[in-house]
Structure formats: C-alpha cells, structure tokens
Design an enzyme around this catalytic site. Structure first.
Site, PDB file in Angstrom:
ATOM      1  N   GLY A 240      97.461  47.969  70.482  1.00 51.78           N
ATOM      2  CA  GLY A 240      97.234  46.669  69.839  1.00 51.78           C
ATOM      3  C   GLY A 240      97.261  46.781  68.328  1.00 51.78           C
ATOM      4  CD  GLU A 259      91.099  41.986  76.094  1.00 49.68           C
ATOM      5  OE1 GLU A 259      90.774  43.183  75.883  1.00 49.68           O
ATOM      6  OE2 GLU A 259      91.318  41.527  77.216  1.00 49.68           O
ATOM      7  CB  CYS A 296      89.073  44.277  78.967  1.00 56.30           C
ATOM      8  SG  CYS A 296      89.491  42.786  79.826  1.00 56.30           S
TER       9      CYS A 296
HETATM   10  P1  NAP Z   1      98.914  50.506  76.053  1.00 58.66           P
HETATM   11  O1  NAP Z   1      99.236  51.929  75.853  1.00 58.66           O
HETATM   12  O2  NAP Z   1      98.189  49.837  74.973  1.00 58.66           O
HETATM   13  O3  NAP Z   1     100.316  49.762  76.316  1.00 58.66           O
HETATM   14  C1  NAP Z   1     100.378  48.362  76.557  1.00 58.66           C
HETATM   15  C2  NAP Z   1     101.765  47.863  76.175  1.00 58.66           C
HETATM   16  O4  NAP Z   1     101.938  47.972  74.767  1.00 58.66           O
HETATM   17  C3  NAP Z   1     102.905  48.656  76.793  1.00 58.66           C
HETATM   18  O5  NAP Z   1     103.957  47.786  77.094  1.00 58.66           O
HETATM   19  C4  NAP Z   1     103.315  49.593  75.689  1.00 58.66           C
HETATM   20  O6  NAP Z   1     104.679  49.927  75.725  1.00 58.66           O
HETATM   21  C5  NAP Z   1     103.071  48.755  74.453  1.00 58.66           C
HETATM   22  N1  NAP Z   1     102.765  49.601  73.302  1.00 58.66           N
HETATM   23  C6  NAP Z   1     101.699  50.419  73.178  1.00 58.66           C
HETATM   24  N2  NAP Z   1     101.732  51.045  71.976  1.00 58.66           N
HETATM   25  C7  NAP Z   1     102.844  50.590  71.353  1.00 58.66           C
HETATM   26  C8  NAP Z   1     103.444  50.872  70.096  1.00 58.66           C
HETATM   27  N3  NAP Z   1     102.907  51.752  69.238  1.00 58.66           N
HETATM   28  N4  NAP Z   1     104.592  50.244  69.777  1.00 58.66           N
HETATM   29  C9  NAP Z   1     105.160  49.371  70.628  1.00 58.66           C
HETATM   30  N5  NAP Z   1     104.657  49.073  71.842  1.00 58.66           N
HETATM   31  C10 NAP Z   1     103.507  49.678  72.199  1.00 58.66           C
HETATM   32  O7  NAP Z   1      98.066  50.277  77.374  1.00 58.66           O
HETATM   33  P2  NAP Z   1      98.170  50.931  78.834  1.00 58.66           P
HETATM   34  O8  NAP Z   1      99.484  51.597  78.995  1.00 58.66           O
HETATM   35  O9  NAP Z   1      97.837  49.878  79.775  1.00 58.66           O
HETATM   36  O10 NAP Z   1      96.991  51.984  78.916  1.00 58.66           O
HETATM   37  C11 NAP Z   1      96.748  52.966  77.969  1.00 58.66           C
HETATM   38  C12 NAP Z   1      95.260  52.940  77.612  1.00 58.66           C
HETATM   39  O11 NAP Z   1      94.937  51.636  77.154  1.00 58.66           O
HETATM   40  C13 NAP Z   1      94.309  53.165  78.762  1.00 58.66           C
HETATM   41  O12 NAP Z   1      94.063  54.509  79.013  1.00 58.66           O
HETATM   42  C14 NAP Z   1      93.072  52.429  78.302  1.00 58.66           C
HETATM   43  O13 NAP Z   1      92.305  53.262  77.490  1.00 58.66           O
HETATM   44  C15 NAP Z   1      93.591  51.291  77.492  1.00 58.66           C
HETATM   45  N6  NAP Z   1      93.608  49.963  78.174  1.00 58.66           N
HETATM   46  C16 NAP Z   1      92.590  49.120  77.948  1.00 58.66           C
HETATM   47  C17 NAP Z   1      92.588  47.880  78.570  1.00 58.66           C
HETATM   48  C18 NAP Z   1      91.478  46.941  78.338  1.00 58.66           C
HETATM   49  O14 NAP Z   1      91.543  45.810  78.813  1.00 58.66           O
HETATM   50  N7  NAP Z   1      90.462  47.330  77.658  1.00 58.66           N
HETATM   51  C19 NAP Z   1      93.599  47.500  79.413  1.00 58.66           C
HETATM   52  C20 NAP Z   1      94.637  48.401  79.629  1.00 58.66           C
HETATM   53  C21 NAP Z   1      94.620  49.619  78.992  1.00 58.66           C
HETATM   54  P3  NAP Z   1     105.204  51.302  76.398  1.00 58.66           P
HETATM   55  O15 NAP Z   1     104.380  51.492  77.614  1.00 58.66           O
HETATM   56  O16 NAP Z   1     106.621  51.003  76.678  1.00 58.66           O
HETATM   57  O17 NAP Z   1     104.975  52.367  75.415  1.00 58.66           O
END
Ligand code: NAP
Length: 524
Positions: A240, A259, A296
């Site tokens: 985010g 979020e 979350c």
């Molecule tokens: P994420 O890594 O934040 O990814 C979510 C989306 O954002 C994916 O489509 C990802 O693309 C994109 N994205 C992330 N970083 C980016 C960047 N630097 N540039 C461009 N696009 C980017 O979330 P996640 O894959 O669901 O889970 C990873 C971690 O996020 C979990 O281990 C957890 O800690 C946290 N999470 C928290 C919540 C919450 O509601 N609190 C929910 C889900 C996850 P790509 O996958 O194509 O890289």
C-alpha cells in the site's frame, strides 16, 4: 461448465495459480499484462468515462444489479475454483459471494435514492448589501478511471467486483482491476460476469477491465498511468505504501485509498474480566483463529490488568488455543511471512509463548500462537504492536491504569479498538475511550472486531498506518465518497445544471437549500 481463461495476449511472461493446500499448479495459464495492454485498458476507461458518467442513476443501478446477477449465474463453479486457489472453505466463499452481491445492491439502492451526491444550494440575493449574493450550487462528481488492487484474503468481497469496484462504478467512475496473483482464475470468472453485465446494460466497453499479473511492474505502471485518477487497495503495508509513493511522485499526484491492515487492540477492563472470564477468553480465541487470522480486523493485541481473574483468563485462552488445528493459509508467501514474524516475536526477550495450536500436515498450514508479556516490555519493544497476518496475538499484562493509558496513547493508527467493560468499567475509564477515538476508525464495546457489517454507518478505515486516507472508509456506502470530488456552479442557468441541482428537484433527493435539508423544489 468449462471456463476459458486467458483474456490477454499470450507472451512468455506467464504464471499459474497455485493450490496452497498442496503447492500444485492449477489449470489455466495467465499472462502478465503488457505495457500495451495497460495503456489500452486505461485509454478505453478514459473514453468510457465520458459516456458512463452521464448515465442516469437508474441505468447505473441496473448495471450494478446485473453484475450481481451475473456473479450469481456463475453458480458453484465460482466458489469451487476459488477454494482451489485460496484454500478458503466453500461455505465461507458462498457467504462472501452473497456479501459481494449485497454490496452491489447496497450501492444500487444508494444511487437510485440519489441524495449521496450531497447537493447544496445557496440561492442568490441580488439586493444584498453591500454586494449581491450569487446563486451557488454544489454536488459531488466522479473523478475518472480508478485502479483497484484485488485483495488475497477476500477473493470476492475485496477483489474484482468487491467493495472498491462497486463503489467506484456507483459513483460513475470506470474501473481497472489489477487481479491478485493468488486467485487469477477467480478474477477472470468474475471479470467475465462484469463484461456480460456491460453488454446487457449497454455500458461503454472500457467501463471495466481486468489486468492480470504476478509482477509488481503491472501495478506500478497502472498507478503511474496519467489517466488513472485514484487507487483503491487492500493488502500489506509495504504494498500500500509503495503504491501511495508511486501515486504521489507522479507529475499529477492522485489519491490512494490503501487499507493496509492493523493489530486491532482489545482492552479487557477489570469487572468485565471478572464477570465473563471464560466467555471472553473463548470468544477471543475464536476471533484470533477465525479464517486462520487472515482478516484485517483480527485481534493481534490484547491488554489485560494483572489479577487473579487474569490468571484464570490465561488458562482458558491457553486451553482453547491448544485445541485449534493448523489450517491452510492463502499463499505460500503469506505463510512464510507469518512464520518469520512468529520467530521474531519468540526472539524478543521476556515474551512468553503462552499457547500454540495443533500442527497438521499440508503445504501451507499454520497454527495459532499466543504470546504474553508485561506492559513495560511491550512499551520497550514497539514491534510487538505490528500486525502479524495470521492466527497470532500478543497479550499484554498491565500493572497500572497509568501504564495502560500510556500504551493506548502510544498506539499507531488501527482499523478497530475493542473494549470489554461493564457500565462501571466504562464510567471509570473515560480517558481510555477518549484516546481510542483518535486512534482508530471503529470503537467496539463488548464484541470482537472480526466481522464488518456492510451498512451506511460503517467505517472500515483509520489513521495511518492502518490506511493512507484517514478521512475515508472502504466498507459501507460511505466508500463511494473516495472516488468523487465537489464542484460548484455559480449563477448557472437552471437548464444547464445537473438534475440534482435543478430548481424543480426532479430526482426528489434531499438537498441542503439555504442551510435547511429539504426535498422541496425551489420556487423560481
Ligand atoms: P500485497 O503484497 O500487499 O499485494 C497486494 C497487491 O498489491 C498485489 O496485487 C501485488 O501485486 C500488489 N503490490 C504489492 N506491492 C506492490 C508494489 N511495490 N508495486 C506494485 N504492486 C504491488 O498483499 P498480499 O499478497 O495479499 O499479502 C502479503 C502480505 O500482506 C501478507 O503476508 C500480510 O502481511 C499482508 N496482508 C494484509 C491484509 C490485511 O487486510 N491486513 C490483507 C492481505 C495481506 P503482485 O502480487 O503482482 O506483486
């Protein structure tokens, strides 16, 4: 029914969905959207915006309802595919599909009713002294193409046709979704349902597009595209914040409604602890482990006062957690992050592992882990208040009211805070209530934070770092306000004004006319 995947150009840059319960590849090849496809989707959205924003409220409402019907028409094939991609139980996914359709209906009704545009009218006073007062009228208008990032943990309700998409479409903005790499088959099925609704309702082609990708490049290029006007995101803080930074470093910065999760502190006050020791312990254990903690709003931090009741509470919690079984997490990456943070918490001195769940076999199964520490140790180790996305929680034992209030004051922004307290407890702790109001988007009394009602009064948001936009909510009808801006018209001829501002009030909406809310027309 057989679904055709691959809406995109076949390049060598392909990826597959993975079944998290066994790490096997699932049927279907997916392709990282190319720069050309991203440009094309955004250009189509830009062209669609000119037409879509002029659609009547009845047409937009009918479109949202049709999307819901098309999702429903996908039948059981949708939760079945999603189950394979996410490991989430079919029953949970069926419930989430219903919620997703209901969200679309909520926005359809909001649009039909019409007052959400917040029409304000100050009529002219030509003979006012010393200067004449002009006629000024204001309402909210859509801002343009919105980029939405699907979330891994809500493959329906916060993904392709989820709350961000529904609220943006309801406001009159076209949407381009960057599908989450963890459930590309699910994303494409839902995208095709939306495309069918576009055809049936005669909406312009670029009103909605899905871009697939497992590379950060796709999301980065989308957010940096000059024709994208806002971003909706649910996921990690790192993701985010990265999108927020891309958006703010553009020549034309744009709002990012990210979020990013939270630890959702829970405060158990003394009388409540005494009266409901077991009930709260069991409820807390259920809330921590619900959905393998992948919410979350999962409670990752609980404050309890040192007492004999607290000792019984720990025993009950310990017992309940020790009976929980390891369950498959959403992705190998999420499981790895969870384990890394568990190891990190274990390495912090004076943090006791209170209880763990039962290990089970399965590639990405995770067990619950509950830790306990003193409030002074907690205050010396701020990383204990960071989110560990999964079934983990830290119990902090406080030895004084002052220390508890200091911990509350030190909290960063969270989505929720919960207080368990009797009327007496609440009366004795006004400072705590007052501090928490400034720290979170939702304060809950005597209930657990998991479970977010989708309604008009819901706030699913909060101060940074829970979100990048503390003045917004991503759940409930208020979510529509993220994708609009106010505009005012001064001394406009009545026939050129939008219907919502015309003298006759043809839409019969509520308006603030010269300081009073009314549905009446204005005598001209
Ligand atoms: P994420 O890594 O934040 O990814 C979510 C989306 O954002 C994916 O489509 C990802 O693309 C994109 N994205 C992330 N970083 C980016 C960047 N630097 N540039 C461009 N696009 C980017 O979330 P996640 O894959 O669901 O889970 C990873 C971690 O996020 C979990 O281990 C957890 O800690 C946290 N999470 C928290 C919540 C919450 O509601 N609190 C929910 C889900 C996850 P790509 O996958 O194509 O890289």
């Amino acid at each position: 029914m057989v679904y055709q995947f691959n809406l995109f150009m076949k390049t060598s840059d392909k990826f597959f969905a993975i079944n998290p319960s066994n790490d096997n590849k699932l049927e279907g090849e997916f392709y990282n959207a190319t720069k050309k496809e991203i440009d094309n989707a955004v250009l189509q959205a830009k062209n669609a915006f000119a037409i879509y924003r002029k659609k009547s409220k009845q047409q937009i409402a009918a479109f949202l309802i049709q999307i819901g019907e098309e999702i429903s028409n996908l039948g059981e094939a949708l939760p079945e595919r999603c189950h394979l991609e996410t490991g989430l139980p079919i029953a949970r996914l069926q419930g989430e599909r219903t919620r997703t359709i209901n969200q679309l209906l909520l926005f359809a009704n909001l649009v039909l009713e019409g007052s959400w545009v917040d029409a304000k009218i100050d009529t002219a006073i030509p003979d006012r002294n010393p200067v004449a007062k002009p006629d000024i009228r204001q309402l909210l208008i859509p801002i343009g193409p919105v980029a939405v990032f699907g979330a891994s943990n809500f493959p329906f309700a916060f993904s392709t046709a989820g709350g961000d998409t529904a609220s943006a479409l309801a406001s009159g903005c076209p949407v381009i979704v960057k599908g989450h790499e963890a459930h590309p088959g699910t994303s494409e099925m839902v995208a095709k349902a939306i495309k069918r609704a576009i055809d049936i309702c005669g909406m312009p082609e670029g009103t909605f597009s899905l871009l697939q990708g497992n590379s950060k490049k796709v999301g980065q290029e989308l957010v940096q595209h000059p024709e994208i006007k806002a971003v909706g995101f649910t996921g990690s803080f790192t993701g985010g914040k990265a999108l927020f930074d891309y958006a703010n470093s553009r020549p034309e910065p744009i709002p990012v409604f990210a979020e990013m999760g939270s630890t959702n502190p829970v405060f158990i006050l003394p009388e409540a602890l005494q009266n409901k020791t077991k009930e709260i312990a069991v409820g807390l254990a259920n809330s921590i482990t619900l959905g393998v903690g992948q919410f979350c709003t999962s409670p990752g931090l609980t404050f309890v006062g040192k007492s004999k009741d607290a000792d019984i509470f720990y025993q009950e919690l310990k017992q309940k957690i020790s009976e929980t079984m390891g369950v498959t997490m959403l992705t190998p990456g999420i499981k790895k992050n969870y384990e890394l943070k568990i190891d990190k918490t274990k390495s912090i001195s004076q943090v006791q592992l209170l209880s763990s769940g039962i290990e089970t076999t399965g590639s990405n199964n995770a067990i619950a882990n509950i830790f306990k520490t003193s409030i002074s140790n907690y205050l010396n180790n701020p990383e204990l208040s960071d989110e560990n996305f999964g079934p983990s929680s830290v119990i902090v034992e406080s030895d004084s009211k002052q220390a508890l209030l200091e911990a509350a004051r030190n909290l960063k922004g969270h989505l929720t805070a919960t207080i368990f307290g009797t009327p007496n407890d609440l009366k004795n702790n006004p400072e705590l209530l007052s501090i928490l109001e400034l720290k979170v988007g939702r304060v809950i009394i005597n209930n657990f934070p998991t479970g977010v009602e989708v309604c008009h009064s819901m706030v699913h948001g909060g101060p940074f770092p829970a979100t990048t936009a503390p003045n917004s909510t991503s759940v409930g009808s208020g979510a529509i306000k993220r994708f609009v801006r106010p505009i005012c018209f001064q001394d406009y001829p009545d026939d050129l004004l939008p219907d919502a501002l015309k003298n006759k009030n043809p839409q019969k909406i509520w308006r603030l006319v010269n300081g009073n809310f009314t549905q009446d027309k204005i005598e001209s």
